[in-house]
Design an enzyme around this catalytic site. Structure first.
Site, PDB file in Angstrom:
ATOM      1  N   ASP A  81      21.799 -66.788  -1.993  1.00 45.73           N
ATOM      2  CA  ASP A  81      20.717 -66.889  -1.008  1.00 45.73           C
ATOM      3  C   ASP A  81      21.191 -66.273   0.322  1.00 45.73           C
ATOM      4  O   ASP A  81      22.300 -66.569   0.772  1.00 45.73           O
ATOM      5  CB  ASP A  81      20.394 -68.387  -0.836  1.00 45.73           C
ATOM      6  CG  ASP A  81      19.184 -68.652   0.028  1.00 45.73           C
ATOM      7  OD1 ASP A  81      18.294 -67.789   0.102  1.00 45.73           O
ATOM      8  OD2 ASP A  81      19.127 -69.752   0.631  1.00 45.73           O
ATOM      9  N   HIS A  82      20.355 -65.447   0.924  1.00 46.93           N
ATOM     10  CA  HIS A  82      20.669 -64.808   2.213  1.00 46.93           C
ATOM     11  C   HIS A  82      22.060 -64.180   2.253  1.00 46.93           C
ATOM     12  O   HIS A  82      22.859 -64.472   3.148  1.00 46.93           O
ATOM     13  CB  HIS A  82      20.533 -65.805   3.376  1.00 46.93           C
ATOM     14  CG  HIS A  82      19.121 -66.206   3.640  1.00 46.93           C
ATOM     15  ND1 HIS A  82      18.204 -65.389   4.274  1.00 46.93           N
ATOM     16  CD2 HIS A  82      18.437 -67.333   3.336  1.00 46.93           C
ATOM     17  CE1 HIS A  82      17.043 -66.000   4.350  1.00 46.93           C
ATOM     18  NE2 HIS A  82      17.146 -67.183   3.770  1.00 46.93           N
ATOM     19  N   ASP A 103      19.803 -59.899   2.589  1.00 44.67           N
ATOM     20  CA  ASP A 103      18.893 -60.124   3.720  1.00 44.67           C
ATOM     21  C   ASP A 103      19.277 -59.286   4.933  1.00 44.67           C
ATOM     22  O   ASP A 103      20.172 -59.640   5.689  1.00 44.67           O
ATOM     23  CB  ASP A 103      18.868 -61.610   4.089  1.00 44.67           C
ATOM     24  CG  ASP A 103      17.911 -61.889   5.252  1.00 44.67           C
ATOM     25  OD1 ASP A 103      17.204 -60.951   5.682  1.00 44.67           O
ATOM     26  OD2 ASP A 103      17.878 -63.042   5.719  1.00 44.67           O
ATOM     27  N   HIS A 189      12.510 -72.073   8.209  1.00 47.49           N
ATOM     28  CA  HIS A 189      13.732 -72.705   7.704  1.00 47.49           C
ATOM     29  C   HIS A 189      13.979 -73.975   8.511  1.00 47.49           C
ATOM     30  O   HIS A 189      13.719 -73.999   9.709  1.00 47.49           O
ATOM     31  CB  HIS A 189      14.935 -71.785   7.908  1.00 47.49           C
ATOM     32  CG  HIS A 189      14.945 -70.593   7.010  1.00 47.49           C
ATOM     33  ND1 HIS A 189      14.816 -69.317   7.468  1.00 47.49           N
ATOM     34  CD2 HIS A 189      15.069 -70.494   5.665  1.00 47.49           C
ATOM     35  CE1 HIS A 189      14.869 -68.473   6.446  1.00 47.49           C
ATOM     36  NE2 HIS A 189      15.024 -69.158   5.341  1.00 47.49           N
ATOM     37  N   GLY A 190      14.503 -75.006   7.867  1.00 50.42           N
ATOM     38  CA  GLY A 190      14.843 -76.229   8.591  1.00 50.42           C
ATOM     39  C   GLY A 190      13.653 -77.170   8.709  1.00 50.42           C
ATOM     40  O   GLY A 190      12.703 -77.105   7.926  1.00 50.42           O
ATOM     41  N   HIS A 217      10.294 -68.888   1.628  1.00 52.56           N
ATOM     42  CA  HIS A 217      11.453 -69.606   2.164  1.00 52.56           C
ATOM     43  C   HIS A 217      10.920 -70.727   3.048  1.00 52.56           C
ATOM     44  O   HIS A 217       9.801 -70.673   3.524  1.00 52.56           O
ATOM     45  CB  HIS A 217      12.338 -68.666   2.984  1.00 52.56           C
ATOM     46  CG  HIS A 217      13.159 -67.734   2.144  1.00 52.56           C
ATOM     47  ND1 HIS A 217      14.522 -67.654   2.238  1.00 52.56           N
ATOM     48  CD2 HIS A 217      12.797 -66.853   1.180  1.00 52.56           C
ATOM     49  CE1 HIS A 217      14.964 -66.763   1.368  1.00 52.56           C
ATOM     50  NE2 HIS A 217      13.944 -66.252   0.715  1.00 52.56           N
ATOM     51  N   GLY A 218      11.747 -71.731   3.296  1.00 46.08           N
ATOM     52  CA  GLY A 218      11.323 -72.825   4.181  1.00 46.08           C
ATOM     53  C   GLY A 218      10.290 -73.723   3.534  1.00 46.08           C
ATOM     54  O   GLY A 218       9.274 -74.055   4.125  1.00 46.08           O
ATOM     55  N   THR A 242      16.056 -78.445   2.787  1.00 41.28           N
ATOM     56  CA  THR A 242      16.191 -79.368   3.923  1.00 41.28           C
ATOM     57  C   THR A 242      15.804 -80.811   3.590  1.00 41.28           C
ATOM     58  O   THR A 242      16.562 -81.746   3.867  1.00 41.28           O
ATOM     59  CB  THR A 242      15.342 -78.863   5.112  1.00 41.28           C
ATOM     60  OG1 THR A 242      15.754 -77.523   5.390  1.00 41.28           O
ATOM     61  CG2 THR A 242      15.541 -79.711   6.348  1.00 41.28           C
TER      62      THR A 242
HETATM   63 ZN    ZN Z   1      15.723 -68.592   3.453  1.00 34.66          ZN
END
Ligand code: ZN
Length: 295
Positions: A81-82, A103, A189-190, A217-218, A242
Site C-alpha cells: 500500500d502506498h 503512489d 485517510h485517518g 482509500h480512507g 483506521t
Molecule cells: Zn491510502
C-alpha cells in the site's frame, strides 16, 4: 490461496462487490482479517503500507503475510500500500507480493505517469498487478498514517482541483497500463473530523471514460449507504484500517480497566487477544457491507 489483485478485482467487478483491503501491521490483525474472510468465505486483500515500516518493516511482515495468504482457504492478494519508490515496489515483489501500489500522486501528472509506467513494466513482467493513484486524497491530521501529511479541502482552490479528473484518468490508465486506479472523490485517510461529503457521481463519470477497477482509500467512517452506492458506481477495492485499529485500542483499554477494577495483574498476551477479537469483529462487519451482494 495467493492470487493477484487483477484476478481478485476482475471477479469483484463482475460480481458487483468490493474486496476489503486491510493494513496488517501486527500478527493480531493478520489473524483477524484472514479468519474473518474464511468465516465469510470471501476473497480479501492483506496490505502493508510503507509508512507503517516504523511499526513493523516490510522485510519482517512481508513473508508472514505471504505465508498466511498461501495457507488461507479463500483467495488472498498480498499488496504493498502506498509504495513510495520503484525500489520498495521491487522489494515487495521479491518477497512474493502479488500486487503493488506505486503512489506518485503528489507529483505532477507527467512524473506520475512516467514513474508508474516503469513499475508496471517491471511488475507485469513477473505477473504482479499494479495500483496507482490520480488526484488528491485528503489526509486527516488524526491517525492519517497512510499517504502524505494533513491534506484537506482548504489546500485547494476548488474541490474540482483535488478530485480525480475523468479525462486525465483515461489518459493515465491508457499510458501506464495499471490494473487498478485509486481515485479521489472526497474520502480521507485517518479519522474524519467532519461528516464525509463524497462526490459519488465522480466515480460514474470516471467509469464512463475508462472502465477498470477503482479503489477507495480512507474507508473508515464512510456510511453503509455511501459504501454501497460507491460499489454500485464502480469501486471494487476498499482500503480500511483506521476504525479497526481504534476498535483494537478500545478493547485493550477496556481490558486494562477491567483488570484494574478487579485488582488483578495485566498481562500483555491478554491485552493482545482482546484487541484481536475486537479487530476481527470490526473487520468482519466491514466485509459484510463490502460484499453484501454475494453474502
Ligand atoms: Zn491510502
Amino acid at each position: 490461496m495467493l492470487v493477484t489483485l487483477k484476478e481478485i478485482l476482475e471477479n469483484a467487478k463482475e460480481g458487483k462487490y468490493a474486496v476489503g483491503a486491510f493494513n496488517v501491521p501486527n500478527l493480531e490483525s493478520i489473524r483477524a482479517v484472514i479468519e474473518s474472510a474464511e468465516e465469510l468465505n470471501i476473497p480479501v486483500i492483506l496490505q502493508h503500507a510503507e509508512c507503517h515500516d516504523n511499526l513493523i518493516s516490510l522485510d519482517e511482515v512481508g513473508p508472514i503475510m505471504v505465508e498466511w495468504a498461501k495457507k488461507a482457504t479463500v483467495p488472498v492478494c498480498v499488496h504493498l500500500d502506498h509504495g513510495e519508490s520503484f525500489e520498495t515496489c521491487m522489494k515487495a515483489i521479491r518477497l512474493g507480493f502479488t500486487s503493488v501500489m506505486f503512489d506518485a500522486s503528489a507529483k505532477p501528472f507527467e512524473e506520475n505517469v512516467a514513474g508508474t509506467k516503469e513499475v508496471v513494466k517491471a511488475a507485469h513482467a513477473v505477473g504482479v498487478s499494479v495500483e496507482a493513484e490520480l488526484g488528491n486524497m485528503f489526509t486527516s491530521s488524526v491517525g492519517g498514517g497512510e499517504g502524505r501529511g494533513p491534506v484537506d479541502a482548504s489546500n485547494f482552490n476548488s474541490l474540482d482541483d483535488c478530485y480525480t479528473n475523468p479525462d486525465l484518468a483515461k489518459q493515465f490508465v491508457e499510458e501506464t497500463g495499471v490494473d487498478a486506479l485509486a481515485i479521489a472523490f472526497g474520502t480521507s485517510h485517518g479519522v474524519y473530523l467532519t461528516e464525509p461529503q463524497l462526490d459519488l457521481n465522480r466515480i460514474t463519470q470516471i467509469k464512463e471514460k475508462i472502465d477498470i477497477p477503482f479503489v477507495m482509500h480512507g474507508g473508515s467512517g464512510v456510511s453503509e449507504e455511501d459504501f454501497k452506492q460507491a460499489i454500485r458506481n464502480g469501486i471494487t477495492k476498499i482500503n480500511y484500517y483506521t476504525y479497526s485499529s481504534m476498535a483494537g485500542g478500545k478493547a485493550a483499554q477496556e481490558w486494562i480497566a477491567k483488570c484494574e477494577a478487579e485488582n488483578s495483574p495485566v498481562f500483555f498476551h491478554d491485552v493482545a487477544m482482546a484487541a484481536q477479537k475486537a479487530i476481527k469483529e470490526d473487520v468482519k462487519a466491514a466485509m459484510k457491507v463490502f460484499a453484501s451482494s454475494i453474502l
